[in-house]
Design a protein around this motif. Structure first.
Motif, mmCIF file in Angstrom:
data_model
loop_
_atom_site.group_PDB
_atom_site.id
_atom_site.type_symbol
_atom_site.label_atom_id
_atom_site.label_comp_id
_atom_site.label_asym_id
_atom_site.label_seq_id
_atom_site.Cartn_x
_atom_site.Cartn_y
_atom_site.Cartn_z
ATOM 1 N N ASP A 1 0.830 -1.211 0.000
ATOM 2 C CA ASP A 1 0.000 0.000 0.000
ATOM 3 C C ASP A 1 0.863 1.260 0.000
ATOM 4 O OD1 ASP A 1 1.078 -0.379 2.452
ATOM 5 O OD2 ASP A 1 -0.830 -0.616 3.510
ATOM 6 N N GLU A 2 2.013 1.173 -0.635
ATOM 7 C CA GLU A 2 2.940 2.306 -0.606
ATOM 8 C C GLU A 2 3.721 2.271 -1.911
ATOM 9 O OE1 GLU A 2 5.711 1.599 2.531
ATOM 10 O OE2 GLU A 2 6.985 3.304 2.041
ATOM 11 N N LEU A 3 3.837 3.405 -2.554
ATOM 12 C CA LEU A 3 4.607 3.445 -3.791
ATOM 13 C C LEU A 3 6.063 3.759 -3.469
ATOM 14 C CD1 LEU A 3 2.359 5.405 -6.329
ATOM 15 C CD2 LEU A 3 2.664 2.939 -6.082
ATOM 16 N N PRO A 4 7.001 3.268 -4.287
ATOM 17 C CA PRO A 4 8.398 3.650 -4.061
ATOM 18 C C PRO A 4 8.527 5.168 -4.087
ATOM 19 C CG PRO A 4 8.276 1.890 -5.675
ATOM 20 C CD PRO A 4 6.867 2.321 -5.398
ATOM 21 N N PRO A 5 9.469 5.712 -3.336
ATOM 22 C CA PRO A 5 9.584 7.169 -3.235
ATOM 23 C C PRO A 5 10.066 7.784 -4.549
ATOM 24 C CG PRO A 5 11.425 6.091 -2.139
ATOM 25 C CD PRO A 5 10.486 5.006 -2.542
ATOM 26 N N GLY A 6 9.859 9.089 -4.662
ATOM 27 C CA GLY A 6 10.443 9.821 -5.778
ATOM 28 C C GLY A 6 9.609 9.794 -7.042
ATOM 29 N N ARG A 7 8.389 9.258 -6.962
ATOM 30 C CA ARG A 7 7.543 9.281 -8.158
ATOM 31 C C ARG A 7 6.810 10.614 -8.207
ATOM 32 N NH1 ARG A 7 6.243 3.522 -8.750
ATOM 33 N NH2 ARG A 7 8.322 2.677 -9.045
ATOM 34 N N THR A 8 6.822 11.248 -9.376
ATOM 35 C CA THR A 8 6.000 12.450 -9.509
ATOM 36 C C THR A 8 4.627 12.018 -9.987
ATOM 37 O OG1 THR A 8 7.465 12.713 -11.383
ATOM 38 C CG2 THR A 8 7.339 14.551 -9.849
ATOM 39 N N PRO A 9 3.600 12.551 -9.337
ATOM 40 C CA PRO A 9 2.258 12.098 -9.715
ATOM 41 C C PRO A 9 1.965 12.407 -11.179
ATOM 42 C CG PRO A 9 2.181 13.843 -8.046
ATOM 43 C CD PRO A 9 3.611 13.543 -8.290
ATOM 44 N N ILE A 10 1.170 11.551 -11.775
ATOM 45 C CA ILE A 10 0.810 11.727 -13.179
ATOM 46 C C ILE A 10 -0.309 12.740 -13.285
ATOM 47 C CG2 ILE A 10 -0.075 10.540 -15.215
ATOM 48 C CD1 ILE A 10 0.961 7.920 -13.774
ATOM 49 N N ARG A 11 -0.167 13.667 -14.231
ATOM 50 C CA ARG A 11 -1.236 14.645 -14.439
ATOM 51 C C ARG A 11 -2.227 14.090 -15.441
ATOM 52 N NH1 ARG A 11 -1.138 20.144 -16.922
ATOM 53 N NH2 ARG A 11 -3.244 20.605 -16.239
ATOM 54 N N THR A 12 -3.479 13.992 -15.045
ATOM 55 C CA THR A 12 -4.488 13.412 -15.929
ATOM 56 C C THR A 12 -5.465 14.481 -16.375
ATOM 57 O OG1 THR A 12 -4.312 11.299 -14.798
ATOM 58 C CG2 THR A 12 -6.291 11.661 -16.105
ATOM 59 N N ARG A 13 -5.763 14.498 -17.666
ATOM 60 C CA ARG A 13 -6.736 15.475 -18.191
ATOM 61 C C ARG A 13 -7.709 14.796 -19.132
ATOM 62 N NH1 ARG A 13 -3.345 19.575 -21.286
ATOM 63 N NH2 ARG A 13 -5.371 20.357 -21.968
ATOM 64 N N LEU A 14 -8.927 15.324 -19.162
ATOM 65 C CA LEU A 14 -9.907 14.859 -20.142
ATOM 66 C C LEU A 14 -9.886 15.806 -21.329
ATOM 67 C CD1 LEU A 14 -13.154 14.065 -18.091
ATOM 68 C CD2 LEU A 14 -11.184 12.629 -18.582
ATOM 69 N N LEU A 15 -9.883 15.251 -22.522
ATOM 70 C CA LEU A 15 -9.983 16.076 -23.723
ATOM 71 C C LEU A 15 -11.071 15.509 -24.607
ATOM 72 C CD1 LEU A 15 -6.260 16.558 -24.865
ATOM 73 C CD2 LEU A 15 -7.714 18.233 -23.735
ATOM 74 N N ARG A 16 -11.839 16.416 -25.234
ATOM 75 C CA ARG A 16 -12.786 15.932 -26.230
ATOM 76 C C ARG A 16 -12.005 15.477 -27.449
ATOM 77 N NH1 ARG A 16 -17.947 17.894 -25.487
ATOM 78 N NH2 ARG A 16 -18.088 19.088 -23.575
ATOM 79 N N SER A 17 -12.638 14.565 -28.192
ATOM 80 C CA SER A 17 -11.951 14.078 -29.394
ATOM 81 C C SER A 17 -11.510 15.238 -30.272
ATOM 82 C CB SER A 17 -12.862 13.162 -30.205
ATOM 83 O OG SER A 17 -13.399 12.187 -29.376
ATOM 84 N N GLY A 18 -12.331 16.271 -30.295
ATOM 85 C CA GLY A 18 -12.022 17.430 -31.124
ATOM 86 C C GLY A 18 -10.778 18.181 -30.666
ATOM 87 N N GLU A 19 -10.382 17.953 -29.431
ATOM 88 C CA GLU A 19 -9.206 18.661 -28.902
ATOM 89 C C GLU A 19 -7.926 17.831 -29.033
ATOM 90 O OE1 GLU A 19 -11.395 21.133 -25.329
ATOM 91 O OE2 GLU A 19 -11.094 18.980 -25.034
ATOM 92 N N ARG A 20 -8.002 16.842 -29.929
ATOM 93 C CA ARG A 20 -6.887 15.912 -30.111
ATOM 94 C C ARG A 20 -5.571 16.642 -30.379
ATOM 95 N NH1 ARG A 20 -9.626 12.708 -33.088
ATOM 96 N NH2 ARG A 20 -9.856 10.921 -31.730
ATOM 97 N N GLN A 21 -5.692 17.760 -31.102
ATOM 98 C CA GLN A 21 -4.497 18.496 -31.471
ATOM 99 C C GLN A 21 -3.628 18.830 -30.253
ATOM 100 O OE1 GLN A 21 -4.415 18.260 -34.635
ATOM 101 N NE2 GLN A 21 -2.277 18.947 -34.485
ATOM 102 N N GLU A 22 -4.304 19.183 -29.159
ATOM 103 C CA GLU A 22 -3.580 19.506 -27.926
ATOM 104 C C GLU A 22 -2.741 18.329 -27.455
ATOM 105 O OE1 GLU A 22 -5.437 21.249 -24.447
ATOM 106 O OE2 GLU A 22 -6.987 22.088 -25.772
ATOM 107 N N ALA A 23 -3.307 17.150 -27.593
ATOM 108 C CA ALA A 23 -2.591 15.947 -27.177
ATOM 109 C C ALA A 23 -1.330 15.792 -28.015
ATOM 110 C CB ALA A 23 -3.484 14.722 -27.332
ATOM 111 N N TRP A 24 -1.492 15.968 -29.325
ATOM 112 C CA TRP A 24 -0.321 15.789 -30.203
ATOM 113 C C TRP A 24 0.765 16.827 -29.896
ATOM 114 C CZ3 TRP A 24 -1.991 11.534 -30.251
ATOM 115 C CH2 TRP A 24 -3.009 10.986 -31.020
ATOM 116 N N GLU A 25 0.333 18.021 -29.532
ATOM 117 C CA GLU A 25 1.332 19.043 -29.186
ATOM 118 C C GLU A 25 2.128 18.648 -27.957
ATOM 119 O OE1 GLU A 25 -0.790 22.784 -28.976
ATOM 120 O OE2 GLU A 25 -1.269 22.541 -31.117
ATOM 121 N N LEU A 26 1.404 18.106 -26.973
ATOM 122 C CA LEU A 26 2.081 17.671 -25.749
ATOM 123 C C LEU A 26 3.077 16.551 -26.067
ATOM 124 C CD1 LEU A 26 2.169 17.938 -22.615
ATOM 125 C CD2 LEU A 26 0.627 15.988 -22.564
#
Ligand code: ADP
Ligand code: MG
Length: 869
Positions: free
Chosen positions: A620-645
Motif C-alpha cells: 500500500d505504498e509506492l516507491p519514493p520519488g515518483r511524480t504524480p501523473i497529471r491526468t486530463r480529459l480532452l474531447r476528441s475534437g481537442e486531439r491536437q492539444e494531445a499531439w502538441e504535448l
C-alpha cells in the motif's frame, strides 16, 4: 447432462426415459444461462447457444411425440437465425422456446390418477375404515425434511393421487401447485420458472411504496403514497371527445388539505348512465376512501391519476385490497404475463413456506440477529413495511454470502491439507535474498518488506501457501515475487513465474535475466512461440533440475511441462487467470506454494468473494520519488492539444504511448483502427518522428521488436492496443494518450496510466472521449481526481458491477441475486467469519445438513453451468 436438481426429482421418472428428460433439462438449462448472461448467444465449449438449440430441436429424441416434434420444429429454424436478431427478438424467441419446452414436457408426462372428490365431513378426517383415502398428507410431523434451497424429495409420493394436500417443496413443479393453473404455469415457464424454488427465488425487482401513509399536506410529488380522506365532491362523466372513455373525478380532503383524484375507464359499458350513477353513489360526499398511487403535481396542487381506490366503511375500518397501504412488489415480467398473475402465483406458494426448515441453526441465527429464512422469503415477496423488507433482505443476502463463503472456506481447507515443501532457506546458506538487496539500485519500501516477510512465513511451512498479493500499478510487486522465488531456489526447489501475455512474460524474463546471473541462478522463457528445439532443451533442463526459474505464459499449463522439484509458482495479474487454470497448475505434480499478484486492485468485497480462499497481502505504498501523473480529459475534437504535448515531451527526450481500445467482439475492426491510427500518426502528424505499432495479432517476435525499439528510444511514439495494459515498463515514457477512453473501465484506464510515471520526469495522461455522454464524462473525472487504485476500483465496482471489473471472461464470479458487493460489505464479512468458524470446526458440515445440502445444490448448478459453458 443431468437434470437440474430442483426441477426433476418431484416428478416420477419411471415412465419418461432418461434421455428425453435430460434432453429437456439441458435445453432448459441452456435457456437459463443464456438469459442470465444477457442474451449474447453464449459461446459454449463446442458451439454457440443458438446452434446448440437448433441442433437439439432438429434432432429430437425418438420418444418425443410427433405432435411435440411438429410444435418445436419452427423454433429450430428460428434459432438458426438467432445470432442475427436484435435483443428484443432474441428475448422473444427464448421465451417461446421456454414455453414450448414446458408444454411439450407436460404433455409427455404420464397422466396421474385423478383424485376422488373430497367432501367436507363433520367428523375429523383420518378415521378408520371405509373409503381408503389416506389421512391427509403433509400435516403433522411426518413431513419429510425439506430444505428451502434444496430439492428435497417427498418420500414415497410418486403416483399419489392426492396432490392438493402434498407439501410443496422447492422441487415441486409449479403446475402442481394448487392455485396455479396450466396456463399460468406455461407463462411462468417462459420466464424460466419451472418449480416452486424458482418462483420463490424470483425476487421482486422493486417495490411500490404504498406503505407510505401520509396526510395530504405531506404528499411529495413523484413519490408513491397512500392517504385516507373524505370525499368532498364526486363527478362521474363520459369524455366529451371520446364516447368510449369515462372519467371519475374526486375531490378529497383530510384535516390538512385537499386533493384531486381522477380515474379513467375505457370501454362502452363504462359510459352507460347506470354505471356512471353507481359511481356517483359509491363515492358520494362524506364517504371515506383509501387511495394509493403516484403523487403528481398539478396546477390545482397534488393529485393522483388512476390510483388504487377503495371505499372504507369508516376511517378506522380495515382495507380489503391486498395492495393499498402496502409495499407492493414489482417483478421482472414477460410479455403476456400480467403482474397480477405473477403476484397471485407467488401468493399461492407463500403459505407453504412456513413448513420449510431453516438451514441455519437457531442459535446462530439469533446470534446474528437474522430472521428465519421462511419469514425472510415471505417478507421479500410480501413485506409488511420497510423494516420488514430490509430485515428480510438482510437474511437472504446473508444466505447468498454464506453459501459463497462456505464453498471458499472448504476449498481453502482442502488446499491446506495437502503437503508442500517447506521453503526455509538453510542457515548459513547463500542468502540469495540478501544478495539481491545488495545488487538492486534501490532499497525495498516498508510495504515491500512487510509483504515479503508475510510470504516467507508462509513458505517456511509444510502447507502450500495460497496468497494474493495486491498492489497498485508500479508499487513494485515484481521484485517481491523475485525475492520469493529466490527463497524457493535456496531451499533447493524450482520456481515458475507466469504472466497473462507473452509481452509481459518476456519483460519479466528481461528483468530477471538482469539480476539472476549475478546470483548464479538460471532462468528461461517458455511461451507458445518458443521454437520446438529450444522447448525440448528447456523441458529437459527442467526435469533434471538444471533450470531453476521458468518464466512463461499459459503455455506452462497447456504443455507437458514437468519440473524436478517445483516449490513456488508466481502468477502475475491473477485476475486474468480463471480458477480452473489455477487448479490445473496445482495439479502438476508436486503441490507448490502459490503466489498470485494483481495489478488491478480489486475492492475487498470482490476479493473476498472471488479469492476468498486466498490470504491477502497488500503493498500500500509506492516507491519514493515518483511524480504524480497529471491526468486530463480532452474531447476528441481537442486531439491536437494531445499531439502538441507529445511533441513537447519528445523534444525533451521522453516518449509517448497512444492507446486504442480493443473490444473483444470486434477485434478485426479495432485492429484496423490501430493500424489506421498508426499510419495517420506516422505519415501525417509525426512524420518527422519514428512511430511504432503494437497489437495482439503481431507475432511474438514482432511485438518484442516494437517494444524493444520503443524502450531503446529508436521509436518515440508507440501506437498500441491494450496489449500494453499490463506490466510494460519503459521509464522514459512520459505521455499516455488514450483514445475513446469512455470505452474502458476505470480500473483498466488506471492500469494503462500506470505505464507512464515510471521515471523521474513529470508524466501526463490524456483521456480522449466522445464528449456527448455526461455519465461517461463523470466516470472519467474519477481518474482526474484520484490516483489511488483501490479507490478507483471501488468506484468501478459501483458504476459497472463485478462482471465488468473482473473482465467478462472471468468465470467463478459469485452467483448473487440480491446481494450487492458495494452495499452489503458488513454482511459479507459476517458471513465469511461464520463460514470459517463452521468449516474449521466441521469441514464437511456434518452437523449442518441444511447448509451442506444447499452447498451441494449450488455446486451442482455451477458444474452444470461450467459444462455448458
Ligand atoms: P508493479 O507492481 O506494477 O508490477 P513493478 O514491479 O513493475 O511494479 O515495479 C515498477 C518499477 O518500480 C520498476 O521499474 C521497479 O524496478 C521499480 N521499483 C520496485 N521497487 C522499488 C523500490 N523499492 N524503490 C524504487 N523503485 C522500485
Ligand atoms: Mg507488474
Amino acid at each position: 447432462m443431468s437434470l437440474r436438481p430442483d426441477t426433476g426429482d418431484a416428478q416420477p421418472s419411471v415412465s419418461t426415459p432418461g434421455s428425453l428428460e435430460s434432453w429437456f433439462a439441458s435445453l432448459q438449462q441452456a435457456c437459463r444461462l443464456e438469459a442470465e448472461r444477457g442474451f449474447g448467444d453464449l459461446m459454449g465449449r463446442h458451439e454457440t447457444f443458438s446452434s446448440f438449440v437448433a441442433r437439439n430441436l432438429d434432432a429430437p429424441p425418438s420418444d418425443l411425440t410427433p405432435d411435440a416434434v411438429r410444435s418445436l420444429m419452427p423454433l429450430a429454424a428460428a434459432f438458426s437465425r438467432y445470432r442475427l436478431e436484435d435483443l428484443g427478438r432474441r428475448q422473444h424467441l427464448l421465451r417461446q422456446l421456454r414455453q414450448g419446452l414446458h408444454q411439450v414436457r407436460v404433455q409427455n408426462r404420464p397422466a396421474l390418477p385423478v383424485a376422488p372428490p373430497r367432501l367436507r365431513l363433520l367428523n375429523a378426517p383420518g378415521g378408520p375404515g371405509g373409503g381408503g383415502m389416506p389421512p391427509a398428507r403433509g400435516s403433522g410431523s411426518s413431513l419429510p425434511p425439506s430444505s428451502p434451497y434444496a430439492s428435497a424429495t417427498p418420500s414415497g409420493t410418486s403416483g399419489s393421487a392426492d396432490r392438493a394436500s402434498l407439501p410443496l417443496l422447492a422441487g415441486t413443479p409449479l403446475a402442481e401447485v394448487p392455485g396455479i393453473g396450466p396456463r399460468t404455469a406455461t407463462q411462468l415457464a417462459g420466464l424460466g420458472l419451472l418449480v416452486v424454488g424458482d418462483l420463490i427465488a424470483h425476487y421482486p425487482r422493486d417495490y411500490l411504496d404504498y406503505a407510505n401513509l401520509v396526510r395530504i399536506a405531506a404528499l411529495v410529488p413523484g413519490r408513491t403514497a397512500t392517504v385516507v380522506a373524505t370525499v368532498r365532491r364526486c363527478h362521474a362523466f363520459s369524455s366529451p371527445r371520446n364516447p368510449n372513455l369515462s372519467i371519475l373525478e374526486l375531490h378529497l380532503q383530510d384535516s390538512t388539505g385537499r386533493l384531486r383524484v381522477s380515474r379513467f375507464f375505457a370501454g362502452r359499458r363504462f359510459s352507460s348512465p347506470g354505471w356512471l350513477k353507481s359511481q356517483q353513489r359509491q363515492f358520494s360526499p362524506g364517504t371515506t376512501v383509501a387511495v394509493s398511487g403516484l403523487v403528481k403535481e398539478t396546477a390545482y396542487g397534488p393529485a393522483f391519476s388512476d390510483p388504487l381506490l377503495e371505499v372504507l366503511e369508516s376511517a378506522g375500518a380495515p382495507v380489503r385490497s391486498p395492495l393499498i397501504g402496502r409495499l407492493v412488489p414489482v417483478y421482472g415480467l414477460t410479455e403476456g404475463l400480467r403482474a397480477e398473475t405473477l403476484r397471485r402465483a407467488i401468493q399461492a406458494v407463500l403459505p407453504h413456506l412456513e413448513r420449510w426448515n431453516d438451514p441455519l441453526p437457531e442459535a446462530l441465527r439469533l446470534r446474528l440477529a437474522l430472521l428465519p429464512r421462511q419469514r425472510a422469503l415471505r417478507g421479500i415477496h410480501q413485506p409488511t413495511d420497510q423494516a420488514d423488507l430490509q430485515a428480510s433482505r438482510r437474511r437472504l443476502v446473508f444466505d447468498e454470502f454464506l453459501l459463497l463463503q462456505l464453498g471458499l472456506a472448504q476449498r481453502r481447507q482442502k488446499l491446506r491439507q495437502r503437503p508442500a515443501p517447506a521453503l526455509d532457506p538453510p542457515p548459513g546458506g547463500a542468502d540469495l535474498v540478501g544478495q539481491l538487496r545488495t545488487i538492486l539500485p534501490f532499497p525495498f519500501t516498508g510495504a515491500q518488506d512487510r509483504v515479503l516477510a508475510e510470504i516467507r512465513h508462509d513458505l517456511a511451512r509444510p502447507q502450500p501457501m495460497a496468497r494474493l498479493l495486491q498492489g497498485d500499478v508500479g508499487s513494485g510487486k515484481t521484485v517481491v515475487a523475485l525475492a520469493a522465488l529466490l527463497c524457493a531456489i535456496e531451499a533447493g526447489c524450482q520456481g515458475a513465474l507466469m504472466a497473462p501475455t507473452e509481452v509481459l512474460a518476456e519483460q519479466h524474463l528481461a528483468k530477471l535475466a538482469h539480476w539472476l546471473p549475478q546470483l548464479h541462478v538460471s532462468c528461461a522463457l517458455l511461451t507458445g512461440s518458443t521454437p520446438a528445439r529450444r522447448r525440448r532443451e528447456l523441458l529437459q533442463d527442467l526435469i533434471n533440475g538444471q533450470l531453476q526459474i521458468l518464466v512463461g505464459t499459459h503455455a506452462l499449463l497447456e504443455d507437458p511441462v514437468q519440473f524436478d522439484r517445483l516449490g513456488l509458482v508466481v502468477v502475475d495479474e491473477q485476475h486474468r487467470f480463471g480458477v480452473r487454470q489455477r487448479n490445473r497448475l496445482l495439479a502438476k505434480g508436486l503441490q507448490p506454494h502459490l503466489l498470485t499478484m494483481t495489478a488491478t486492485p480489486i475492492p475487498r468485497t470482490l476479493a473476498l468473494s472471488v479469492h476468498g480462499d486466498l490470504d491477502v497481502s497488500q503493498i500500500d505504498e509506492l516507491p519514493p520519488g515518483r511524480t504524480p501523473i497529471r491526468t486530463r480529459l480532452l474531447r476528441s475534437g481537442e486531439r491536437q492539444e494531445a499531439w502538441e504535448l507529445v511533441r513537447e515531451q519528445v523534444a525533451l527526450g521522453q516518449r509517448a504511448y497512444v492507446v486504442l481500445p480493443l473490444v473483444e467482439d470486434s477485434e478485426k475492426l479495432d485492429l484496423r483502427s490501430a493500424v489506421e491510427e498508426h499510419r495517420h500518426l506516422a505519415e501525417e502528424v509525426f512524420a518527422d518522428l519514428r512511430v511504432g505499432l503494437l497489437h495482439g495479432r503481431l507475432s511474438s517476435e514482432a511485438k518484442q521488436t516494437a517494444i524493444g525499439a520503443f524502450a531503446r528510444g529508436e521509436s518515440q511514439v508507440l501506437v498500441s492496443t491494450t496489449v500494453v495494459e499490463v506490466g510494460v515498463d519503459v521509464p522514459e515514457a512520459s505521455v499516455m494518450v488514450i483514445e475513446h477512453a469512455e470505452r474502458f473501465g476505470l480500473a483498466q484506464l488506471h492500469q494503462l496510466r500506470g505505464r507512464v510515471g515510471r521515471g523521474a520526469a513529470a508524466s501526463h495522461c490524456l483521456l480522449l472521449h466522445g464528449g456527448n455522454n455526461a455519465d461517461a464524462r463523470q466516470r472519467l473525472e474519477v481518474l482526474v481526481r484520484s490516483t489511488d487504485g483501490f479507490e478507483i476500483a471501488e468506484m468501478d465496482l459501483r458504476l459497472r458491477g463485478p462482471g465488468q471489473v473482473l473482465g467478462t471472461k472471468q468465470s467463478g464470479l459469485p452467483d448473487l441475486a440480491l446481494a450487492s458487493l458495494t452495499d452489503d460489505a458488513d454482511l459479507l464479512e459476517k458471513a465469511r467469519e461464520l463460514a470459517q468458524e463452521l468449516v474449521a470446526a466441521d469441514p464437511a458440515l456434518e452437523a449442518h445438513p441444511g447448509l451442506r445440502q444447499a452447498l451441494l445444490d449450488q455446486r451442482q448448478r455451477q458444474l452444470e453451468a461450467a459444462r455448458l459453458n
